[in-house]
Design a protein around this motif. Structure first.
Motif, PDB file in Angstrom:
ATOM      1  N   GLU A  83      -4.280   0.476 -29.391  1.00  0.00           N
ATOM      2  CA  GLU A  83      -3.000   0.224 -30.047  1.00  0.00           C
ATOM      3  C   GLU A  83      -2.067   1.390 -29.748  1.00  0.00           C
ATOM      4  O   GLU A  83      -2.493   2.548 -29.754  1.00  0.00           O
ATOM      5  N   VAL A  84      -0.795   1.093 -29.490  1.00  0.00           N
ATOM      6  CA  VAL A  84       0.169   2.151 -29.188  1.00  0.00           C
ATOM      7  C   VAL A  84       1.487   1.867 -29.900  1.00  0.00           C
ATOM      8  O   VAL A  84       1.786   0.718 -30.244  1.00  0.00           O
ATOM      9  N   ASN A 116       0.788   7.123 -26.177  1.00  0.00           N
ATOM     10  CA  ASN A 116       1.832   6.193 -26.578  1.00  0.00           C
ATOM     11  C   ASN A 116       2.973   6.254 -25.568  1.00  0.00           C
ATOM     12  O   ASN A 116       2.919   7.032 -24.615  1.00  0.00           O
ATOM     13  N   ALA A 155      -5.948   3.108 -24.699  1.00  0.00           N
ATOM     14  CA  ALA A 155      -5.602   3.063 -26.114  1.00  0.00           C
ATOM     15  C   ALA A 155      -5.609   1.623 -26.603  1.00  0.00           C
ATOM     16  O   ALA A 155      -4.970   0.762 -25.995  1.00  0.00           O
ATOM     17  N   VAL A 163      -0.617   4.611 -21.478  1.00  0.00           N
ATOM     18  CA  VAL A 163      -1.529   3.728 -22.202  1.00  0.00           C
ATOM     19  C   VAL A 163      -2.945   3.859 -21.644  1.00  0.00           C
ATOM     20  O   VAL A 163      -3.926   3.941 -22.399  1.00  0.00           O
ATOM     21  N   ARG A 193      -1.603  13.678 -31.470  1.00  0.00           N
ATOM     22  CA  ARG A 193      -0.930  12.426 -31.152  1.00  0.00           C
ATOM     23  C   ARG A 193       0.025  12.710 -29.990  1.00  0.00           C
ATOM     24  O   ARG A 193       0.705  13.739 -29.994  1.00  0.00           O
ATOM     25  N   VAL A 253      -3.380  -4.321 -24.725  1.00  0.00           N
ATOM     26  CA  VAL A 253      -3.175  -3.355 -25.810  1.00  0.00           C
ATOM     27  C   VAL A 253      -2.125  -3.908 -26.769  1.00  0.00           C
ATOM     28  O   VAL A 253      -1.138  -4.521 -26.353  1.00  0.00           O
ATOM     29  N   GLY A 294      -4.686   6.853 -22.988  1.00  0.00           N
ATOM     30  CA  GLY A 294      -4.889   6.955 -24.424  1.00  0.00           C
ATOM     31  C   GLY A 294      -3.684   7.410 -25.211  1.00  0.00           C
ATOM     32  O   GLY A 294      -3.818   7.761 -26.389  1.00  0.00           O
TER      33      GLY A 294
END
Length: 300
Positions: free
Chosen positions: A5-6, A242, A3, A237, A219, A277, A240
């Motif tokens: 951004e998380v 959070n 990912a 992470v 999500r 990230v 992909g």
């Protein structure tokens, strides 16, 4: 799959008997609010909140305590995203084998409307929704598809985003059914709960299997219990997703070193950034999840 951004969720206090094990576990509304705000300052965009009896430290469903916590947080920082638990009131401790319906101490079982009184009253951005029953050792957490339909519909009517808490693959299948029936809007928000005894283990294989079972476009975040909290944060992470950390799930920063919520968020943030990230702010997380941007509250 990494990912770019998380966002980080901090589960601030939980409902377990953890107060005796770590003096940093917040108990009173003032302590819970302060710990949540500290976690937010450390990088948590979302705070997941339970409340406790201020006198005993035991888990509570008292709507007045939830209101005090929420009011304290909102008066100091309107930016943090609030996620209130909808999971209390599902605990059953069966009686002896010859009389299992003579429930033992620790039983706290109520219907779906009583489980979410505080959520419908306070209207946080997110309310958790535990998508199925599970054995927690000898305690049974119980909910039914009918209960979940009632809660999901009420969340939907109040425009509260359900966070679908799933502890094993069967829970994901139930969540998919609720989505198909129109009780949950898409894209759905999932929390993969790993490491609970008799649920999915805290392993890369289990997290991958659960991620792969989610509806397309969902999500999702994930957490692991205890010493596996940070390895599972990194794994989420890499897959992909959070990240969730906090004293609800893990009490220690290192072996024998009692943690604070802010320290756990800082540790997770360091791991995430070492992976290259970026951690999303609350405002960025609001935009990502489709929440309204709140005006800043005055700080005192």
């Amino acid at each position: 799959m990494l990912a770019p951004e998380v966002f980080i969720t901090c589960a601030v206090t939980g409902s377990a008997d953890s107060v005796r094990k770590n003096p940093n576990v917040p108990v009173t509304p003032a302590q819970i609010a302060a710990s949540a705000l500290d976690a937010h300052a450390a990088g948590a965009a979302i705070v997941h909140l339970h409340v406790r009896d201020p006198q005993t430290g035991a888990a509570s469903r008292d709507p007045g305590l939830f209101r005090e916590v929420v009011d304290r947080i909102r008066s100091r920082d309107a930016d943090v995203i609030l996620n209130l638990t909808g999971g209390m009131g599902g605990d059953i401790v069966l009686g002896p084998e010859e009389a299992p319906l003579e429930f033992r101490a620790g039983t706290d079982f109520v219907g779906p409307r009583e489980r979410m009184v505080h959520i419908l009253d306070l209207r946080p951005e997110i309310g958790s929704l535990d998508c199925g029953s599970l054995n927690f050792d000898e305690l049974l957490y119980g909910t039914t598809p009918g209960f979940l339909r009632t809660m999901a519909r009420a969340y939907q009517e109040k425009r509260i985003r359900p966070e679908l808490e799933v502890f094993e693959l069967g829970h994901i299948e139930l969540a998919k059914q609720l989505i198909a029936e129109g009780f949950i809007d898409q894209p759905a928000l999932f929390q993969l709960c790993l490491g609970i005894r008799y649920g999915a283990p805290a392993s890369a294989e289990a997290m991958t299997a659960m991620r792969d079972a989610l509806p397309p476009g969902s999500r999702w975040s994930a957490f692991g219990l205890g010493r596996l909290q940070m390895p599972m944060a990194a794994q989420a992470v890499l897959l992909g997703g959070n990240v969730r950390v906090g004293l609800e799930d893990n009490l220690y920063l290192d072996k024998g070193v009692a943690a604070t919520n802010a320290q756990l968020v800082e540790r997770a943030r360091s791991i995430i950034e070492l992976l290259g990230v970026r951690v999303l702010t609350s405002q960025e997380t609001r935009a990502r999840l489709g929440f309204a941007i709140r005006p800043a509250a005055p700080h005192s």
